[in-house]
Design a protein around this motif. Structure first.
Motif, short mmCIF file in Angstrom:
data_model
loop_
_atom_site.label_atom_id
_atom_site.label_comp_id
_atom_site.label_asym_id
_atom_site.label_seq_id
_atom_site.Cartn_x
_atom_site.Cartn_y
_atom_site.Cartn_z
N UNK A 3 45.64 31.62 58.86
CA UNK A 3 44.70 32.83 58.40
C UNK A 3 43.90 33.41 59.51
N UNK A 4 43.24 32.77 60.42
CA UNK A 4 42.55 33.18 61.36
C UNK A 4 43.43 33.96 62.16
N UNK A 5 44.86 33.40 62.61
CA UNK A 5 45.56 34.11 63.60
C UNK A 5 45.99 35.59 62.99
N UNK A 6 46.47 35.18 61.82
CA UNK A 6 46.93 36.75 60.78
C UNK A 6 45.91 37.44 60.63
N UNK A 15 58.14 23.53 59.61
CA UNK A 15 56.76 23.34 59.19
C UNK A 15 55.79 24.52 59.21
N UNK A 16 56.12 25.50 60.07
CA UNK A 16 55.13 26.63 59.95
C UNK A 16 55.83 27.54 58.85
N UNK A 17 57.09 27.47 58.83
CA UNK A 17 57.88 28.30 57.63
C UNK A 17 57.24 27.76 56.27
N UNK A 18 57.07 26.55 55.94
CA UNK A 18 56.69 26.14 54.78
C UNK A 18 55.22 26.45 54.69
N UNK A 19 54.47 26.44 55.60
CA UNK A 19 52.99 26.59 55.50
C UNK A 19 52.96 28.27 55.16
N UNK A 20 53.61 28.98 55.76
CA UNK A 20 53.72 30.48 55.54
C UNK A 20 54.23 30.83 54.01
N UNK A 40 48.70 36.02 52.34
CA UNK A 40 49.41 36.79 53.61
C UNK A 40 50.46 37.72 53.34
N UNK A 41 50.76 38.90 53.97
CA UNK A 41 51.82 39.61 53.61
C UNK A 41 52.81 39.37 54.79
N UNK A 69 62.09 35.11 62.71
CA UNK A 69 61.19 34.68 63.77
C UNK A 69 60.17 35.78 64.00
N UNK A 70 60.83 37.29 63.89
CA UNK A 70 60.01 38.33 64.49
C UNK A 70 59.35 39.08 63.18
N UNK A 71 59.38 38.37 62.11
CA UNK A 71 58.62 39.00 60.90
C UNK A 71 57.06 38.86 61.24
N UNK A 72 56.47 40.14 60.97
CA UNK A 72 55.07 40.02 61.20
C UNK A 72 54.20 39.53 59.91
N UNK A 73 53.31 38.82 60.23
CA UNK A 73 52.50 38.23 59.13
C UNK A 73 51.10 38.82 59.42
N UNK A 74 50.32 39.09 58.23
CA UNK A 74 49.15 39.57 58.02
C UNK A 74 48.41 38.85 57.04
N UNK A 75 47.25 38.51 57.32
CA UNK A 75 46.29 38.00 56.23
C UNK A 75 46.02 38.97 55.49
N UNK A 76 45.97 38.81 53.84
CA UNK A 76 45.49 39.88 53.21
C UNK A 76 43.93 39.70 52.64
#
Length: 124
Positions: free
Chosen positions: A61-64, A83-88, A97-98, A36-43
Motif C-alpha cells: 500500500x505504501x509503494x502503491x 506470492x505478490x499476486x496473491x497479496x495484490x 488497490x486498483x 506483470x506491467x499492470x499498474x497498481x494504485x492504492x485507493x
C-alpha cells in the motif's frame, strides 16, 4: 539489540517466515491473472477484513501510493511474483488497490508483411 527486521532473518537460512506462510498456503487468488506491467494504485479505502494487514500488505500500500507495476512491487518487497499476486488479489478484493491493465498495442502485423520484410532484408 536486534531491530524488528533483523529478528525475521537468519543469515544462513534466509527469511524465517517462508513466502507460502505469508499467504496462508494459498496458491490461487483473484490476482492470478495480473499482468506483470499492470499498474497498481492504492485507493485509500479503509481495510474491512477480519484480520489485520501484515507488513507485506502495508508495504504494498505504501509503494502503491503512486502507480507502480506488479513486477516493480514484487522486486521492491523481495517476494516471489506468485506470492505478490496473491497479496495484490486480496488487497484488490478489499478495494484497497486498483489495478489498471496495460494499454492494448496496435494490431499485430500479418504474416505476409513480415515475410516481405524478411525477403527485403535478404536482398540487401
Amino acid at each position: 539489540m536486534t531491530t524488528r527486521g533483523e529478528q525475521w532473518l537468519d543469515e544462513e537460512a534466509g527469511p524465517i517466515v517462508r513466502p507460502y506462510a505469508l499467504i496462508r498456503g494459498r496458491t490461487r487468488s483473484s490476482g492470478d491473472n495480473l499482468d506483470l506491467i499492470a499498474m497498481v494504485t492504492a485507493t485509500g479505502s479503509p481495510y474491512t477484513g477480519e484480520a489485520g494487514l501484515g507488513p507485506e500488505e502495508l508495504r504494498i500500500l505504501e509503494l502503491a501510493d503512486r502507480p507502480m507495476s506488479v513486477a516493480d512491487i514484487a522486486s521492491e518487497i523481495d517476494l516471489p511474483l506468485g506470492v505478490v499476486r496473491v497479496l495484490l488479489g486480496d488487497l484488490q478484493d478489499q478495494g484497497m488497490i486498483s489495478v489498471r491493465a496495460p494499454a492494448q498495442t496496435g494490431p499485430r502485423p500479418n504474416e505476409r508483411i513480415l515475410k516481405e520484410v524478411i525477403n527485403g532484408l535478404r536482398a540487401l
